[in-house]
Enzyme design. Structure first.
Site, PDB file in Angstrom:
ATOM      1  N   GLU A 149       9.373  -4.223  10.066  1.00 33.73           N
ATOM      2  CA  GLU A 149       9.886  -2.741   9.767  1.00 33.73           C
ATOM      3  C   GLU A 149      10.538  -1.806  10.787  1.00 33.73           C
ATOM      4  OE1 GLU A 149       7.231  -0.580   7.459  1.00 33.73           O
ATOM      5  OE2 GLU A 149       8.008   0.737   7.175  1.00 33.73           O
TER       6      GLU A 149
ATOM      7  N   ASP B  21       0.736  -1.372  -0.041  1.00 39.53           N
ATOM      8  CA  ASP B  21      -0.113  -0.150   0.262  1.00 39.53           C
ATOM      9  C   ASP B  21       0.588   1.570  -0.035  1.00 39.53           C
ATOM     10  OD1 ASP B  21       1.065  -0.521   2.787  1.00 39.53           O
ATOM     11  OD2 ASP B  21      -1.558   0.109   3.253  1.00 39.53           O
ATOM     12  N   SER B  22       1.909   0.675  -0.304  1.00 39.34           N
ATOM     13  CA  SER B  22       3.289   2.502  -0.392  1.00 39.34           C
ATOM     14  C   SER B  22       2.337   2.613  -1.413  1.00 39.34           C
ATOM     15  CB  SER B  22       4.086   1.433  -0.692  1.00 39.34           C
ATOM     16  OG  SER B  22       4.474   0.640  -1.112  1.00 39.34           O
TER      17      SER B  22
ATOM     18  N   LYS C  41      -1.092  -9.459   3.241  1.00 34.56           N
ATOM     19  CA  LYS C  41      -0.174  -9.414   4.021  1.00 34.56           C
ATOM     20  C   LYS C  41      -1.136  -7.900   5.398  1.00 34.56           C
ATOM     21  CE  LYS C  41       3.108  -5.761   3.848  1.00 34.56           C
ATOM     22  NZ  LYS C  41       2.511  -5.011   4.388  1.00 34.56           N
TER      23      LYS C  41
ATOM     24  N   GLU D 169      -1.384  -5.332   9.151  1.00 34.31           N
ATOM     25  CA  GLU D 169      -0.202  -4.843  10.298  1.00 34.31           C
ATOM     26  C   GLU D 169      -0.650  -4.940  11.167  1.00 34.31           C
ATOM     27  OE1 GLU D 169       0.175  -0.584   9.095  1.00 34.31           O
ATOM     28  OE2 GLU D 169       1.441  -0.983   7.369  1.00 34.31           O
TER      29      GLU D 169
ATOM     30  N   ASP E 141      -0.852  -6.386  -0.062  1.00 26.41           N
ATOM     31  CA  ASP E 141      -1.194  -5.746   1.143  1.00 26.41           C
ATOM     32  C   ASP E 141      -2.368  -5.566   1.527  1.00 26.41           C
ATOM     33  OD1 ASP E 141       0.717  -4.804   2.775  1.00 26.41           O
ATOM     34  OD2 ASP E 141       1.001  -2.957   2.170  1.00 26.41           O
TER      35      ASP E 141
END
Ligand code: KIV
Length: 274
Positions: free
Chosen positions: A191, A54-55, A122, A124, A93
């Site tokens: 990270e 999602d960057s 993925k 978080e 993501d």
């Protein structure tokens, strides 16, 4: 060890391949991608795992954070990347709020798998995501967890900072990592975490741990493609290396990245946090 399921093989990389690579102490190489052409180049360079991060909100859309990215946008980019991959595993993501409840996670995780060909999603979060991870895994959606600096929490964290320097935060991260593995996560991204903590978590888990700003002892490395190609303007995180500085072409920069990660040369000390 079958050559078709290892780092050097030509078969499709699967979740089992990554587990085998960890067991065999073969470093896992990973980069982000957002489109077909770069995905092809990355795949050709031998990268094992391609993350549609999602960057993309920041490096493709020019937003300040990853928070505005939608599930539909992830699907659009992941489909294009999927068309460019022959060997690498496709990881996508789950964007902000798309897994706010386990039910929502199931609906959106299912869409990402069905509509893009993703082999894993993925998300978080730590112990708070255990129920969601178990539900996704029980419905055959492999999950990669993400601890340390979690960009979707940037406003709560108050900025993009190294995580886990204080002992209570470090202990919680270790507990989170164990809980996520027990819940069925197939992989973990760490990270911006001090080297020693990343090393401890990597050694304690059976699943592969992929680092970004977490030191060379992780089972593998990931970078944002545009950072390692030197395209990102403005301040670049300390853990990034510009592989275009020595490589005269994109293909050379990508091959050098793969070789340095596999050989344990990247990240060097100057790309890590103590
Ligand atoms: O969105 C992304 O690119 C990521 C990487 C930084 C791991 O999550």
């Amino acid at each position: 060890m079958s050559s078709s399921t290892t780092n050097s093989g030509h078969g499709r990389v699967t979740v089992s391949t990554l587990m085998e690579m960890k067991a065999n102490k073969e470093k896992i190489t990973s980069l982000t991608a957002y489109d077909y052409s770069f995905a092809q180049q990355i795949d050709k360079a031998g990268v094992d795992l391609v993350l549609v991060g999602d960057s993309l909100g920041m490096v493709i859309q020019g937003r300040e954070t990853t928070i505005p990215v939608t599930v539909d946008e992830m699907i659009y980019h992941a489909r294009m990347v999927g068309h460019g991959l022959k060997r690498a595993l496709l990881l996508v993501d789950m964007p902000f709020m798309s897994y706010a409840t386990p039910e929502l996670a199931l609906e959106n995780g299912g869409r990402l798998m069905k509509e893009t060909g993703a082999q894993m999603v993925k998300l978080e979060g730590g112990e708070d995501q255990v129920e969601t991870v178990s539900l996704l895994v029980s419905r055959n959606i492999p999950v990669c967890a993400h601890l340390g600096l979690q960009p979707q929490s940037v406003h709560r964290l108050g900025g993009y900072r190294v995580q886990g320097r204080e002992s209570d935060v470090a202990q919680q991260m270790i507990a989170d990592a164990h809980a996520l593995e027990q819940a069925g996560a197939s992989m973990l991204v760490l990270e911006c975490v001090p080297v020693v903590l990343a090393q401890e978590i990597t050694a304690a888990l059976e699943i592969p741990v992929i680092g970004i700003g977490a030191g060379v002892e992780c089972d593998g490395q990931v970078l944002v493609l545009y950072d390692m190609l030197g395209i990102t303007m403005g301040r670049v995180p300390q853990f990034v290396k510009n592989f275009m500085e020595d490589g005269g072409a994109v293909s050379e920069a990508l091959s050098n990245y793969v070789a340095e990660v596999r050989g344990g040369k990247f990240p060097a000390v100057e790309h890590t946090f103590q």
